[in-house]
Design a protein around this motif. Structure first.
Motif, PDB file in Angstrom:
ATOM      1  N   LYS A 283       8.704  15.803  -9.211  1.00 46.19           N
ATOM      2  CA  LYS A 283       9.498  16.619  -8.283  1.00 46.19           C
ATOM      3  C   LYS A 283       9.033  16.358  -6.847  1.00 46.19           C
ATOM      4  O   LYS A 283       7.859  16.006  -6.636  1.00 46.19           O
ATOM      5  N   TYR A 284       9.927  16.558  -5.922  1.00 44.40           N
ATOM      6  CA  TYR A 284       9.555  16.388  -4.515  1.00 44.40           C
ATOM      7  C   TYR A 284      10.318  17.400  -3.685  1.00 44.40           C
ATOM      8  O   TYR A 284      11.390  17.860  -4.071  1.00 44.40           O
ATOM      9  N   ARG A 285       9.734  17.763  -2.543  1.00 46.46           N
ATOM     10  CA  ARG A 285      10.390  18.715  -1.628  1.00 46.46           C
ATOM     11  C   ARG A 285      10.525  18.042  -0.277  1.00 46.46           C
ATOM     12  O   ARG A 285       9.588  17.375   0.191  1.00 46.46           O
ATOM     13  N   GLU A 286      11.677  18.228   0.351  1.00 41.95           N
ATOM     14  CA  GLU A 286      11.867  17.629   1.661  1.00 41.95           C
ATOM     15  C   GLU A 286      12.466  18.654   2.598  1.00 41.95           C
ATOM     16  O   GLU A 286      13.143  19.585   2.157  1.00 41.95           O
ATOM     17  N   GLU A 287      12.204  18.481   3.868  1.00 42.55           N
ATOM     18  CA  GLU A 287      12.777  19.361   4.889  1.00 42.55           C
ATOM     19  C   GLU A 287      13.365  18.451   5.957  1.00 42.55           C
ATOM     20  O   GLU A 287      12.671  17.572   6.475  1.00 42.55           O
ATOM     21  N   PHE A 288      14.642  18.656   6.273  1.00 38.65           N
ATOM     22  CA  PHE A 288      15.319  17.804   7.255  1.00 38.65           C
ATOM     23  C   PHE A 288      15.397  18.530   8.596  1.00 38.65           C
ATOM     24  O   PHE A 288      15.738  19.718   8.650  1.00 38.65           O
TER      25      PHE A 288
ATOM     26  N   SER B 185       5.105  23.591   6.033  1.00 40.04           N
ATOM     27  CA  SER B 185       5.311  24.223   4.723  1.00 40.04           C
ATOM     28  C   SER B 185       4.757  23.385   3.576  1.00 40.04           C
ATOM     29  O   SER B 185       4.619  23.876   2.457  1.00 40.04           O
ATOM     30  N   GLY B 186       4.467  22.101   3.834  1.00 41.95           N
ATOM     31  CA  GLY B 186       4.019  21.212   2.759  1.00 41.95           C
ATOM     32  C   GLY B 186       5.113  20.247   2.338  1.00 41.95           C
ATOM     33  O   GLY B 186       4.841  19.246   1.690  1.00 41.95           O
ATOM     34  N   LYS B 187       6.393  20.561   2.706  1.00 48.11           N
ATOM     35  CA  LYS B 187       7.480  19.652   2.317  1.00 48.11           C
ATOM     36  C   LYS B 187       7.410  18.365   3.125  1.00 48.11           C
ATOM     37  O   LYS B 187       6.929  18.373   4.266  1.00 48.11           O
ATOM     38  N   LYS B 188       7.930  17.289   2.548  1.00 50.95           N
ATOM     39  CA  LYS B 188       8.031  16.020   3.282  1.00 50.95           C
ATOM     40  C   LYS B 188       9.005  16.222   4.439  1.00 50.95           C
ATOM     41  O   LYS B 188      10.147  16.644   4.241  1.00 50.95           O
TER      42      LYS B 188
ATOM     43  N   PHE C 139      -9.064  16.528 -12.834  1.00 50.29           N
ATOM     44  CA  PHE C 139      -8.699  15.810 -11.618  1.00 50.29           C
ATOM     45  C   PHE C 139      -8.440  16.851 -10.543  1.00 50.29           C
ATOM     46  O   PHE C 139      -7.638  17.766 -10.734  1.00 50.29           O
ATOM     47  N   VAL C 140      -9.115  16.726  -9.402  1.00 51.88           N
ATOM     48  CA  VAL C 140      -8.914  17.656  -8.285  1.00 51.88           C
ATOM     49  C   VAL C 140      -8.308  16.893  -7.119  1.00 51.88           C
ATOM     50  O   VAL C 140      -8.769  15.786  -6.774  1.00 51.88           O
ATOM     51  N   VAL C 141      -7.271  17.469  -6.520  1.00 54.63           N
ATOM     52  CA  VAL C 141      -6.634  16.843  -5.361  1.00 54.63           C
ATOM     53  C   VAL C 141      -6.559  17.863  -4.236  1.00 54.63           C
ATOM     54  O   VAL C 141      -6.167  19.017  -4.463  1.00 54.63           O
ATOM     55  N   THR C 142      -6.976  17.461  -3.031  1.00 54.87           N
ATOM     56  CA  THR C 142      -6.828  18.331  -1.854  1.00 54.87           C
ATOM     57  C   THR C 142      -5.511  17.994  -1.156  1.00 54.87           C
ATOM     58  O   THR C 142      -4.908  16.952  -1.415  1.00 54.87           O
ATOM     59  N   GLY C 143      -5.064  18.885  -0.267  1.00 53.09           N
ATOM     60  CA  GLY C 143      -3.733  18.707   0.322  1.00 53.09           C
ATOM     61  C   GLY C 143      -2.695  18.647  -0.782  1.00 53.09           C
ATOM     62  O   GLY C 143      -1.710  17.922  -0.704  1.00 53.09           O
ATOM     63  N   ALA C 144      -2.924  19.442  -1.833  1.00 51.96           N
ATOM     64  CA  ALA C 144      -2.162  19.273  -3.074  1.00 51.96           C
ATOM     65  C   ALA C 144      -0.695  19.647  -2.939  1.00 51.96           C
ATOM     66  O   ALA C 144       0.132  19.169  -3.706  1.00 51.96           O
ATOM     67  N   ALA C 145      -0.369  20.519  -1.985  1.00 50.55           N
ATOM     68  CA  ALA C 145       1.044  20.921  -1.835  1.00 50.55           C
ATOM     69  C   ALA C 145       1.780  19.978  -0.893  1.00 50.55           C
ATOM     70  O   ALA C 145       2.978  20.120  -0.688  1.00 50.55           O
ATOM     71  N   GLY C 146       1.072  19.023  -0.298  1.00 51.69           N
ATOM     72  CA  GLY C 146       1.689  18.087   0.643  1.00 51.69           C
ATOM     73  C   GLY C 146       2.433  16.974  -0.086  1.00 51.69           C
ATOM     74  O   GLY C 146       2.493  16.931  -1.325  1.00 51.69           O
ATOM     75  N   ALA C 147       2.992  16.070   0.706  1.00 51.33           N
ATOM     76  CA  ALA C 147       3.854  15.038   0.141  1.00 51.33           C
ATOM     77  C   ALA C 147       3.074  14.105  -0.791  1.00 51.33           C
ATOM     78  O   ALA C 147       3.475  13.875  -1.937  1.00 51.33           O
TER      79      ALA C 147
ATOM     80  N   PRO D 122       9.110  10.070  -2.176  1.00 47.14           N
ATOM     81  CA  PRO D 122       8.461   9.661  -3.432  1.00 47.14           C
ATOM     82  C   PRO D 122       8.691   8.204  -3.800  1.00 47.14           C
ATOM     83  O   PRO D 122       7.902   7.639  -4.552  1.00 47.14           O
ATOM     84  N   LEU D 123       9.773   7.588  -3.281  1.00 47.34           N
ATOM     85  CA  LEU D 123      10.005   6.160  -3.547  1.00 47.34           C
ATOM     86  C   LEU D 123       9.750   5.317  -2.297  1.00 47.34           C
ATOM     87  O   LEU D 123      10.258   4.204  -2.156  1.00 47.34           O
ATOM     88  N   GLY D 124       8.968   5.853  -1.391  1.00 42.32           N
ATOM     89  CA  GLY D 124       8.581   5.124  -0.187  1.00 42.32           C
ATOM     90  C   GLY D 124       7.068   5.130  -0.037  1.00 42.32           C
ATOM     91  O   GLY D 124       6.341   5.305  -1.025  1.00 42.32           O
ATOM     92  N   LEU D 125       6.584   5.007   1.189  1.00 46.35           N
ATOM     93  CA  LEU D 125       5.135   4.898   1.405  1.00 46.35           C
ATOM     94  C   LEU D 125       4.380   6.137   0.926  1.00 46.35           C
ATOM     95  O   LEU D 125       3.237   6.031   0.471  1.00 46.35           O
TER      96      LEU D 125
END
Ligand code: NAP
Length: 335
Positions: free
Chosen positions: A302-307, A327-330, A147-155, A123-126
């Motif tokens: 909020k943001y979700r990440e997976e390492f 899963s949609g997480k970064k 406002f409609v956004v696709t890929g909405a669960a993605g980063a 969220p604080l990068g590209l």
């Protein structure tokens, strides 16, 4: 030694593991003013498929034998540059290699106490910058509309959705599968979510868009768009961020040609469509950080990440973005 994952072959359609190979090179000696850093976190992003070539992208690609490009977080291991000390954390675009040398001009120093290092790739990068720029600088969206956004669960999509919610829009997200719909509605608290993989996708669209679409943020493209475009209101504003659904396609898709209908809609409803690409607008990155840093550190965005552990897992992790298992997480690979 510097371990790199390089492009071995341009993909035929969907990228495969055999399109990459691992090579080892000597780490270059440092000249005056240069910094050597070891990468510890690597960002996985859809545009990395674009960099491989033989897809729908018309932007520059990397060469065969070049390391995959992309943002990383590293730790300075040696420095001949007064602005960087051994142990400093830096964000760079040094791509898939364990070590890199820079003159410092392309490095962003990070403070691990201010925000988790991984946020410099999310969220604080590209990723966050893409969402911020696409919702802030491309069009002026009037608050209050849908406002409609696709890929909405993605980063990118989840960040764009939250930003527009904070700015007073009714936000509708489009994503694939019940888990992503539950995440959008229950955890992000957006107004409604549409599951494009559900059999009743078209009915869902009609149901949640009774007042049409005023603003549209496209991350996906492909067959979802012709269904949504019918709901554009007069003077609707659309920003094209990406088309992940076709990035592996070198040829035009088969099937109904919706282009004449789109031209008709643009004509009669005065739809205003614009696109952007972050490499050309990096001068606004400081303004993005100024607005987004408090929103992220205060938990408003909020943001979700997976390492994923292991440098060698980079190619396999990238492929999950496109094969329906993401899963949609970064996704962030740790070395
Ligand atoms: P992301 O949305 O997290 O990407 C993965 C998701 O894409 C998957 O979870 C999947 O979500 C969806 N997807 C993959 N293949 C699909 C298909 N065939 N049809 C429909 N959905 C599909 O990735 P991101 O990093 O946030 O990037 C989002 C978009 O922003 C991408 O198009 C990317 O190229 C673009 N981008 C643009 C710029 C720019 O400068 N303009 C910069 C960065 C990124 P579902 O399961 O929900 O389908």
């Amino acid at each position: 030694m510097n371990r790199q994952i390089v492009l071995a072959a341009r993909p035929e359609g969907m990228a495969r593991l055999s399109d990459f190979k691992v090579v080892e090179t000597a780490t270059p000696a440092l000249k005056e003013g240069e910094v050597l850093f070891r990468n510890i976190l690597f960002s996985i992003d859809p545009y990395q498929r674009n960099l491989m070539g033989n897809g729908s992208s018309e932007w520059p690609t990397i060469g065969i034998g070049d390391p995959m490009g992309g943002p990383t977080v590293g730790i300075v291991e040696a420095s001949n540059n007064a602005a960087f000390a051994v142990g400093d954390h830096v964000q760079s675009w040094s791509g898939w290699q364990t070590h890199a040398v820079s003159d410092g001009t392309d490095l962003r120093k990070l403070d691990p106490a201010a925000a988790p290092l991984s946020t410099a790739l999310g969220p604080l990068g590209l990723t966050g910058f893409t969402a911020w720029y696409g919702t802030t600088k491309v069009h002026t969206f009037k608050p209050g509309g849908t406002f409609v956004v696709t890929g909405a669960a993605g980063a990118v999509g989840s960040t764009a959705a939250q930003l527009m919610k904070l700015r007073g829009h009714r936000v509708v997200g489009v994503a694939g599968g019940p888990d992503k719909i539950a995440f959008l509605e229950n955890e992000l608290g957006i107004d409604a979510a549409i599951d494009y993989k559900a059999v009743d996708f078209k009915e869902q669209v009609v149901h949640v868009l009774p007042d049409g679409i005023d603003a549209f943020f496209e991350n996906v493209g492909g067959p979802i768009f012709p269904v949504l475009m019918e709901h554009f209101n007069p003077h609707a504003k659309m920003v094209v961020c990406g088309t992940i659904s076709d990035c592996s396609d070198a040829e035009l898709p088969q099937g109904t040609n919706y282009l004449p209908r789109l031209i008709t809609l643009i004509h009669y409803r005065f739809v205003d469509i614009k696109a952007f690409a972050t490499p050309y607008v990096m001068d606004t990155f400081p303004a993005f950080l100024a607005e987004m840093t408090p929103l992220v550190t205060n938990g408003k965005i909020k943001y979700r990440e997976e390492f994923i552990d292991g440098f060698d897992k980079l190619p396999a992790t990238l492929l999950t973005l496109f094969n329906g298992t993401h899963s949609g997480k970064k996704l962030i690979v740790k070395a």
